[in-house]
Write a protein that holds these residues in place. Structure first.
Motif, PDB file in Angstrom:
ATOM      1  N   ARG A   4       0.806  -1.228   0.000  1.00 47.54           N
ATOM      2  CA  ARG A   4       0.000   0.000   0.000  1.00 47.54           C
ATOM      3  C   ARG A   4       0.837   1.275   0.000  1.00 47.54           C
ATOM      4  N   ASN A   5       2.055   1.252   0.552  1.00 44.96           N
ATOM      5  CA  ASN A   5       2.874   2.461   0.630  1.00 44.96           C
ATOM      6  C   ASN A   5       3.924   2.568  -0.471  1.00 44.96           C
ATOM      7  N   HIS A   6       3.884   1.674  -1.424  1.00 42.07           N
ATOM      8  CA  HIS A   6       4.877   1.700  -2.501  1.00 42.07           C
ATOM      9  C   HIS A   6       4.662   2.944  -3.368  1.00 42.07           C
ATOM     10  N   THR A   9       1.994   3.231  -6.206  1.00 42.10           N
ATOM     11  CA  THR A   9       0.560   3.388  -5.943  1.00 42.10           C
ATOM     12  C   THR A   9       0.095   4.824  -6.174  1.00 42.10           C
ATOM     13  N   ARG A  10       1.019   5.743  -6.347  1.00 43.57           N
ATOM     14  CA  ARG A  10       0.635   7.139  -6.636  1.00 43.57           C
ATOM     15  C   ARG A  10       0.061   7.292  -8.040  1.00 43.57           C
ATOM     16  N   LYS A  12      -1.448   4.961 -11.677  1.00 44.59           N
ATOM     17  CA  LYS A  12      -2.175   3.741 -12.036  1.00 44.59           C
ATOM     18  C   LYS A  12      -1.304   2.777 -12.835  1.00 44.59           C
ATOM     19  N   GLY A  79      -8.246  -6.959  -2.129  1.00 50.07           N
ATOM     20  CA  GLY A  79      -7.309  -5.862  -1.907  1.00 50.07           C
ATOM     21  C   GLY A  79      -6.366  -6.111  -0.748  1.00 50.07           C
ATOM     22  N   ARG A  88      -1.779  -3.732  -3.744  1.00 50.61           N
ATOM     23  CA  ARG A  88      -2.334  -2.966  -4.848  1.00 50.61           C
ATOM     24  C   ARG A  88      -1.774  -3.483  -6.175  1.00 50.61           C
ATOM     25  N   GLN A  89      -2.597  -3.376  -7.209  1.00 55.27           N
ATOM     26  CA  GLN A  89      -2.162  -3.760  -8.544  1.00 55.27           C
ATOM     27  C   GLN A  89      -1.804  -2.499  -9.320  1.00 55.27           C
ATOM     28  N   VAL A  90      -0.692  -2.564 -10.018  1.00 55.07           N
ATOM     29  CA  VAL A  90      -0.238  -1.469 -10.869  1.00 55.07           C
ATOM     30  C   VAL A  90       0.023  -2.058 -12.247  1.00 55.07           C
TER      31      VAL A  90
END
Length: 135
Positions: A4-6, A9-10, A12, A79, A88-90
């Motif tokens: 979540r903090n990677h 994640t900022r 898409k 999630g 999270r998926q990017v």
């Protein structure tokens, strides 16, 4: 897959080069692992493999705990990983990371209504960042 903090994640999406600069987590599925590495090789990139996971859920847990970036063609809806951490998926936006989806059938057999719907869905799938006609 990232925690979540990677920083990924900022946004898409990320480029293959940005992904290659991260520690990578691969699942121990021979064909999948070899295929993922081949994508980087074709792009002239050499990722650092930080961990090999026995299952996708182990890979998701490692990524959720910040131990690297997990690679997968599937996108589970959950999630959180099994240990309750957010994952999270990017999307990787390079066209080189896109795989074609093929529907092969016999012309001698009519498609069932379910197969017809699947055919429509497959035809509608297009990778937005790709210039390829493969879908």
């Amino acid at each position: 897959m990232v925690g979540r903090n990677h920083p990924f994640t900022r946004g898409k999406a990320a480029t293959l080069a940005a992904v290659a600069a991260e520690p990578i987590i691969l699942t121990e599925q021979d064909l999948s692992r070899a295929h993922m590495l081949q994508i980087f090789e074709k792009a002239g990139l050499r990722p650092t493999i930080a961990h090999h996971a026995g299952t996708m859920e182990t890979m998701r847990s490692l990524a959720a705990n910040g131990l690297g970036l997990g690679l997968s063609y599937t996108n589970p809806r959950a999630g959180t990983s099994y240990d309750g951490k957010a994952v999270r998926q990017v999307t990787i936006i390079d066209a080189a990371s896109v795989e074609p989806v093929l529907l092969i059938r016999s012309q001698d057999n009519a498609l069932s209504p379910a197969a017809q719907r699947l055919q429509v869905l497959i035809a509608a799938m297009r990778f937005e960042g790709s210039n390829s006609d493969a879908g």
